[in-house]
Write a protein that holds these residues in place. Structure first.
Motif, PDB file in Angstrom:
ATOM      1  N   LEU A 221       1.134  -4.417 -83.343  1.00 51.12           N
ATOM      2  CA  LEU A 221       1.812  -5.445 -84.498  1.00 51.12           C
ATOM      3  C   LEU A 221       2.551  -4.672 -85.658  1.00 51.12           C
ATOM      4  O   LEU A 221       2.044  -3.648 -85.983  1.00 51.12           O
ATOM      5  CB  LEU A 221       1.016  -6.456 -85.026  1.00 51.12           C
ATOM      6  CG  LEU A 221      -0.117  -7.323 -84.061  1.00 51.12           C
ATOM      7  CD1 LEU A 221      -0.880  -8.211 -84.923  1.00 51.12           C
ATOM      8  CD2 LEU A 221       0.804  -7.754 -83.184  1.00 51.12           C
ATOM      9  N   ARG A 222       3.595  -5.026 -86.262  1.00 57.86           N
ATOM     10  CA  ARG A 222       4.408  -4.687 -87.385  1.00 57.86           C
ATOM     11  C   ARG A 222       3.540  -5.294 -88.576  1.00 57.86           C
ATOM     12  O   ARG A 222       3.023  -6.192 -88.315  1.00 57.86           O
ATOM     13  CB  ARG A 222       5.739  -5.043 -87.270  1.00 57.86           C
ATOM     14  CG  ARG A 222       6.566  -4.675 -86.342  1.00 57.86           C
ATOM     15  CD  ARG A 222       8.016  -5.329 -85.916  1.00 57.86           C
ATOM     16  NE  ARG A 222       7.824  -6.419 -85.918  1.00 57.86           N
ATOM     17  CZ  ARG A 222       9.041  -7.339 -85.859  1.00 57.86           C
ATOM     18  NH1 ARG A 222      10.171  -6.895 -86.242  1.00 57.86           N
ATOM     19  NH2 ARG A 222       9.010  -8.683 -86.264  1.00 57.86           N
ATOM     20  N   PRO A 223       3.622  -4.510 -89.625  1.00 63.48           N
ATOM     21  CA  PRO A 223       2.544  -5.173 -90.838  1.00 63.48           C
ATOM     22  C   PRO A 223       3.016  -6.465 -91.132  1.00 63.48           C
ATOM     23  O   PRO A 223       2.089  -7.095 -91.324  1.00 63.48           O
ATOM     24  CB  PRO A 223       3.000  -4.074 -91.952  1.00 63.48           C
ATOM     25  CG  PRO A 223       3.723  -3.005 -91.211  1.00 63.48           C
ATOM     26  CD  PRO A 223       4.180  -3.423 -89.852  1.00 63.48           C
ATOM     27  N   GLN A 224       4.197  -6.786 -90.916  1.00 62.75           N
ATOM     28  CA  GLN A 224       4.583  -8.129 -91.352  1.00 62.75           C
ATOM     29  C   GLN A 224       4.308  -9.424 -90.259  1.00 62.75           C
ATOM     30  O   GLN A 224       4.275 -10.684 -90.674  1.00 62.75           O
ATOM     31  CB  GLN A 224       6.112  -8.391 -91.818  1.00 62.75           C
ATOM     32  CG  GLN A 224       7.007  -8.225 -90.723  1.00 62.75           C
ATOM     33  CD  GLN A 224       7.503  -6.710 -90.468  1.00 62.75           C
ATOM     34  OE1 GLN A 224       6.595  -5.911 -90.512  1.00 62.75           O
ATOM     35  NE2 GLN A 224       8.836  -6.452 -90.148  1.00 62.75           N
ATOM     36  N   ASP A 225       3.997  -8.900 -89.203  1.00 64.24           N
ATOM     37  CA  ASP A 225       3.911 -10.093 -88.082  1.00 64.24           C
ATOM     38  C   ASP A 225       2.673 -11.059 -88.206  1.00 64.24           C
ATOM     39  O   ASP A 225       2.827 -12.298 -87.754  1.00 64.24           O
ATOM     40  CB  ASP A 225       3.549  -9.127 -86.683  1.00 64.24           C
ATOM     41  CG  ASP A 225       4.785  -8.388 -86.216  1.00 64.24           C
ATOM     42  OD1 ASP A 225       6.032  -8.643 -86.678  1.00 64.24           O
ATOM     43  OD2 ASP A 225       4.715  -7.599 -85.351  1.00 64.24           O
ATOM     44  N   GLN A 226       1.725 -10.641 -88.938  1.00 64.81           N
ATOM     45  CA  GLN A 226       0.632 -11.538 -88.932  1.00 64.81           C
ATOM     46  C   GLN A 226       0.569 -12.724 -90.069  1.00 64.81           C
ATOM     47  O   GLN A 226      -0.068 -13.566 -89.828  1.00 64.81           O
ATOM     48  CB  GLN A 226      -0.790 -10.718 -89.268  1.00 64.81           C
ATOM     49  CG  GLN A 226      -1.023  -9.654 -88.220  1.00 64.81           C
ATOM     50  CD  GLN A 226      -2.593  -9.175 -88.338  1.00 64.81           C
ATOM     51  OE1 GLN A 226      -3.516  -9.729 -88.876  1.00 64.81           O
ATOM     52  NE2 GLN A 226      -2.862  -8.080 -87.900  1.00 64.81           N
TER      53      GLN A 226
END
Ligand SMILES: [Mg+2]
Length: 249
Positions: A221-226
């Motif tokens: 996951l990219r940091p902003q995905d969650q």
């Protein structure tokens, strides 16, 4: 029509952690293109490769990434991955198709020459194999839908003793289209992925607006995905994944 519900899983970053293999195969593919990052070992995943892997959608992108790694600025790629990728492709005069062919040839060679070593570069995420096997007892069938080549995925699933109801690889087409086809045959109860953009594309496809989508917290996951997930896409943590399907978010 088979009335058992069907749960569909992405493969890389959901079932299997293939980071060591992505790097190894991408490095070997670069060598086929006379662009191996010689100062970096194919046996040790560089931090920058690990960092940028969540932006990768298709296998060929990893080949470009591996070739560029000695010269790229990770921050530039993190901020504008698409542009950085297009400019590197252009500078090298490469086409995605030739990078994908080199990657497939590297994997093909590895599978033929040292199958067990190649298989060992893949690790199922903790508890995944056991949990997938439990679905049968829950009355749920499961399938795999991946952008990886069908034959490599089948090889890996087999080595883990996993036998999905169905396996669709890169050749089957775009994921939303394959899901629409599957939906004609089976009642889909969810799609499990680690790439948020793919889930968003699925949810915005006419006919799939109601398909429950799950973004796995353990994937690439990219940091902003969650954060700020749209309705219909739920974040799936390992503890919930282990719980019966009825208790999923
Ligand atoms: Mg994935």
């Amino acid at each position: 029509m088979n009335h058992r519900p069907l749960l569909v899983f992405d493969f890389d970053g959901v079932i299997v952690d293939g980071m060591a293999e992505y790097w190894w195969s991408a490095w070997q593919a670069c060598r086929r293109l006379d662009a191996a990052p010689e100062d970096l070992s194919p046996d040790e995943v560089p931090d920058a490769f690990r960092l940028l892997r969540p932006w990768v959608h298709h296998g060929w992108e990893m080949v470009l990434l591996a070739a560029e790694l000695p010269v790229l600025d990770p921050q530039v790629w993190l901020q504008s991955y698409g542009e950085a990728q297009a400019s590197a492709l252009h500078r090298r005069g490469w086409q995605p198709e030739q990078l994908q062919a080199a990657l497939d040839a590297s994997r093909d060679g590895a599978v033929r020459q040292n199958r067990s070593a190649w298989l060992a570069l893949h690790r199922p995420f903790p508890g995944l194999v056991e949990r997938l096997r439990q679905f049968e007892a829950e009355g749920v069938d499961w399938a795999v839908l991946t952008t990886k080549t069908q034959v490599f995925t089948a090889e890996l699933l087999n080595s883990l003793g996993l036998h999905p109801w169905r396996l669709d690889g890169r050749e089957a087409g775009a994921k939303p289209q394959v899901l629409l086809q599957l939906q004609k045959q089976r009642t889909l109860c969810g799609f499990v992925e680690d790439r948020r953009a793919t889930l968003e594309a699925v949810r915005s496809t006419p006919g799939l607006e109601r398909l429950p989508c799950f973004l796995v917290s353990w994937g690439y996951l990219r940091p902003q995905d969650q954060s700020n997930l749209p309705p219909g896409i739920a974040l799936l943590h390992p503890d919930r994944f282990r719980a019966p399907l009825a208790q999923w978010p």
